[in-house]
Design a protein around this motif. Structure first.
Motif, short mmCIF file in Angstrom:
data_model
loop_
_atom_site.label_atom_id
_atom_site.label_comp_id
_atom_site.label_asym_id
_atom_site.label_seq_id
_atom_site.Cartn_x
_atom_site.Cartn_y
_atom_site.Cartn_z
N VAL A 101 49.30 44.28 -7.04
CA VAL A 101 48.90 45.66 -6.74
C VAL A 101 50.13 46.57 -6.88
O VAL A 101 50.09 47.62 -7.54
N LEU A 102 51.23 46.15 -6.27
CA LEU A 102 52.47 46.95 -6.33
C LEU A 102 52.99 47.03 -7.76
O LEU A 102 53.48 48.09 -8.19
N THR B 8 64.12 36.21 3.21
CA THR B 8 63.84 37.23 2.21
C THR B 8 64.22 36.72 0.83
O THR B 8 65.17 35.96 0.68
N ALA B 9 63.45 37.14 -0.14
CA ALA B 9 63.73 36.76 -1.52
C ALA B 9 63.80 38.05 -2.33
O ALA B 9 63.11 39.02 -2.00
N ASN B 10 64.64 38.06 -3.30
CA ASN B 10 64.65 39.24 -4.17
C ASN B 10 65.10 38.87 -5.56
O ASN B 10 65.74 37.83 -5.77
N CYS B 11 64.73 39.70 -6.51
CA CYS B 11 65.26 39.52 -7.85
C CYS B 11 65.56 40.88 -8.45
O CYS B 11 64.99 41.89 -8.05
N MET C 18 59.35 36.99 -7.01
CA MET C 18 59.99 36.41 -8.20
C MET C 18 59.04 36.50 -9.40
O MET C 18 59.43 36.89 -10.50
N LEU C 19 57.79 36.17 -9.14
CA LEU C 19 56.80 36.21 -10.22
C LEU C 19 56.58 37.64 -10.70
O LEU C 19 56.45 37.89 -11.90
N MET C 20 56.57 38.57 -9.76
CA MET C 20 56.42 39.98 -10.11
C MET C 20 57.55 40.39 -11.07
O MET C 20 57.32 41.02 -12.09
N GLY C 21 58.77 40.00 -10.71
CA GLY C 21 59.91 40.32 -11.56
C GLY C 21 59.81 39.66 -12.93
O GLY C 21 60.11 40.27 -13.96
#
Lengths: 354, 180, 248
Positions: B132-133, B48-51, B17-20
């Protein structure tokens, strides 16, 4: 002021506080929890009160008491919780009290699910509780509109002395996009709430907030007054966006989340040489009937696109009044329609309309 | 013309979420049209989590990304299985190869295998694998300027998270260098 | 000529709709006298229930909100949270408070809401025509317990004061009766104390007043008083169930 990023649910809270809301009564339910959580953090910093009630039923009755005390007050919930609040909402409408009610709609019926839906349209636009009453219902489609309409909702509620409902869904509530909090200026001239129960101080007759009229003539009088008010709201407050209407072969009607998907559909179909228009009701009640007077002659059909199995379509039919065939595409239960599915349906309709 | 539709997915707690949100913020700073839409509800609790993040030069209609992702940043195997099919032909997959042994089964998209957790551990904290990603992804797509990304990282790691800024900056650089 | 008795300023001149022999009138007067004597009438907001006392908004000479059935404590909470410096009371019957409104009264007490509740218990639904209430006694006939209430079918009558007294947020809980002049005086004292607890910001206060319903009980007013004394008081004992520490 610059743009900020917030979740829709939190943005509602921030907008409400900026609009002078200092009281919030709620009860937890997904997917709107970020709003009461935000209020529980922020209202105490703003000399306000957040209170978690023992139920939605109590929460809306606390709103009744607070609104009748002259405060700007809000509650929020999601579909099953809004169903529970209907008792209080009809009392608030009958007592002509201002308040703002947020429904972050989820799939139903019953306990349903927690994913986005628009299946509370009837409940929001037909009253919802007992008796002849209406709510002013806002259906924002993006977060900027959400904060602007939330602030406006408090003014409109005070001006008309009526409950205002903001209808969103899990997507609107959970998503983030840039928002700008503009300086809030009421578009209404608002007067003192001299009807509020704030204590007589021995200087006036008691103020009574009441919804009981055992004399039918008196009760009809209240209803006449309410109907006059609704007429006024109907002529003043219907709002919509008309998008890409010029030379449209078909006009889709969609609000909130669904209207955003339809805009993608319109872009995609334009690339394929198909011109599709959109009427996006911003107020669900009053329904923007005038929008249907300006449909171009190129248009051969209307189509209501909803996250329900067909509720707004009734209003589309009433508004278009038999002038055009009205088609429907909908998903329900928390399923979000995909642009491809809508495109397929549009092609089917305009193919058939030839 | 940029119209990037990114799915960020992984286990709850991996920081997807933070990455997004970091991409979202950088996009806003840069004046792009942006939106961020999370998965929500019980699946967030340890599952699983996604955004879905959209960064575009055009106004954004729906924030939903269904089968038209231009990129997916994938942090665990269930997410690879779930979202690989949603990337358009010619799109990108950025895969956390530290936790995912499986290779992409698609030949029409470009897959990048980044040992994000290994690098994060080398840097001293496995929790910066997401950054990193992110570094690899942003270097690959070049949709946002370094200045905007730096601003976003400073924003993401401020206040109570300020002590995590340096290591995340390092993680970002390492990720970017891997694909640069 | 010396004035020996005067109607309280706490009541309006409106004639009440209560049936002959009903004790609502006494309880209204006691509440109104207390508000007048405390000199808070101009700072008081009352909440009327649904039931026989629904029209209380016509009788109390202060601002009043009429609430949905059972919801008066929630409405009062909304009022008090907006206006913490005002005196807020609910006036509720046993159908309203002990049946449909149990959640609201329990949680108002649980939060220690600084409101006062006047709870009128006449062991029956009066307004709707004499149906069984949670407070209806065993063997008592009502239009929905035509063969008399049985414990097996409907449970034992609910003792509200005893229940609410277990809640930490309740600071004053007392059951009184208005069946004799002496008890009327005691009832007024309790109502006075309850409002004082609120004004001092201590927490939730409630006074349960045992009351008669001659019409729905099918008795004369005098027989009703006797029935209350012989049947209600033994099951619903009078007395204090909770009061502030220093008063103990």
């Amino acid at each position: 002021m610059g743009k900020v990023l917030m979740k829709g649910n939190e943005a509602i809270g921030a907008a409400a506080i900026k609009a002078g809301c200092r009281f919030f009564f709620g009860y937890p339910i997904t997917p709107q929890n970020e709003l009461p959580e935000y209020m529980s953090r922020e209202l105490p910093k703003n000399e306000g009160v957040f209170l978690q009630a023992e139920s939605e039923v109590s929460a809306i009755n606390m709103v009744y008491g607070a609104a009748a005390s002259g405060a700007r007050v809000m509650t929020s919930s999601s579909s099953p919780g809004i169903a529970l609040k209907q008792e209080g909402i009809t009392y608030i409408a009958a007592a002509e009290l201002p308040c703002v009610i947020v429904n972050i709609v989820r799939g139903g019926p019953g306990l349903g699910g927690i994913q986005p839906a628009q299946s509370d349209y009837y409940q929001a636009t037909r009253g919802g509780g007992n008796g002849d009453y209406k709510l002013l219902v806002y259906a924002p489609a993006n977060l900027q509109e959400l904060v602007d309409l939330t602030q406006d909702a408090f003014d409109a509620a005070d001006y008309y002395r009526t409950p205002v409902m903001i209808v969103g869904d899990g997507m609107i509530g959970q998503m983030m996009e840039p928002i700008e909090f503009k300086e809030h200026i009421s578009r209404f001239a608002l007067s003192e709430k001299d009807w509020a129960t704030t204590g007589t101080k021995g200087q006036r007759e008691p103020n009574i907030i009441n919804t009981l009229f055992l004399d039918p003539a008196k009760l009809e009088e209240l209803n006449f007054r309410l109907q006059d008010k609704y007429k006024l709201i109907k002529s003043n407050e219907a709002r919509y966006e008309a998008f890409n209407m010029e030379n449209a072969q078909i006009v889709l009607v969609a609000y909130g989340t669904t209207s955003r998907i339809v805009k993608n559909v319109i872009t995609d179909l334009k690339d394929q040489g198909i011109n599709v228009g959109l009427i996006r009701p911003i107020t669900l009640w009053p329904f923007p009937e005038k929008a249907f007077d300006n449909i171009p002659s190129t248009c051969k059909a209307l189509m209501s696109v909803e996250m329900s199995f067909g509720q707004m379509i009734d209003d589309v039919k009433i508004a278009s009044n038999g002038r055009l065939p009205v088609h429907f595409y909908g998903r329900s239960g928390g399923m979000i329609p995909s642009p491809d599915d809508i495109i397929e349906k549009v092609k089917e309709v305009i193919g058939g309309a030839k | 013309m940029i119209n990037e539709k990114i799915i960020c997915a992984g286990f709850g707690g991996q920081g997807v979420m933070l990455m997004g949100q970091t991409i979202l913020y950088a996009g806003m700073v840069e004046g792009k049209e942006v939106s961020w839409l999370p998965s929500y509800g019980p699946e967030m609790r340890g599952g699983t989590a996604n955004c879905s993040v959209i960064v575009s030069d055009r106004p954004i209609g729906s924030p939903v990304i269904s089968n038209n992702a231009t990129s997916a940043i994938i942090m665990n195997l269930p997410s690879l299985i779930k979202f690989e099919k949603d990337v358009i032909s010619g799109g990108r997959l950025v895969i956390n190869s530290s936790l995912i042994e499986k290779k992409s089964s698609r030949s029409d998209i470009k897959a990048y295998y980044i040992p994000a957790n290994d690098i994060a551990v080398e840097l001293g904290n496995s929790r910066v694998a997401n950054t990193v990603l992110l570094g690899a992804y942003l270097k690959l797509t070049k949709i946002l300027s370094d200045t905007s990304i730096m601003k976003a990282l400073h924003k993401a790691f401020s206040g109570t998270k300020a002590h995590m800024l340096d290591i995340n900056m390092a993680a970002y650089e390492r990720g970017a260098d891997l694909v640069g | 000529m010396a004035i020996v008795f005067q109607k309280t300023k706490g009541l309006t001149d409106k004639e009440t709709h209560y049936c002959p022999g009903c004790t609502h009138g006494i309880i209204h007067r006691l509440t109104a006298e207390v508000l007048e004597e405390l000199n808070v009438l101009g700072d008081t907001i009352g909440v009327a229930p649904v039931g026989c006392s629904v029209l209380a908004y016509d009788y109390f000479n202060c601002d009043v909100q009429q609430a949905a059935h059972g919801r008066a404590p929630a409405v009062a909470t909304g009022i008090k949270r907006v206006q913490p410096d005002k005196v807020v009371f609910t006036y509720q019957g046993d159908g309203d408070l002990a049946s449909i409104g149990t959640a609201e009264i329990v949680h108002a007490a649980h939060r220690g809401e600084k409101i006062t509740t006047i709870f009128v218990n006449n062991a029956i639904y009066g307004m709707t025509g004499g149906q069984m209430a949670p407070t209806t006694l065993i063997g008592q006939k009502a239009t929905t317990s035509p063969y008399g209430r049985t414990a097996e079918h409907a449970g034992m009558p609910l003792r509200v004061c005893e229940m609410l007294a277990t809640i930490e947020g309740s600071v004053f809980v007392e059951r009184v009766s208005v069946d004799t002049p002496a008890n009327v005086r005691k009832a007024k004292k309790a109502i006075m104390k309850a409002f004082q607890c609120q004004i001092e910001g201590r927490g939730f206060s409630i006074v349960e007043v045992l009351s008669t319903c001659p019409v729905n009980w099918g008795m004369t007013p005098v027989d009703s008083i006797t029935w209350l004394q012989n049947n209600m008081i033994p099951y619903y004992p009078l007395g204090n169930f909770r009061k502030p520490e220093e008063d103990k």
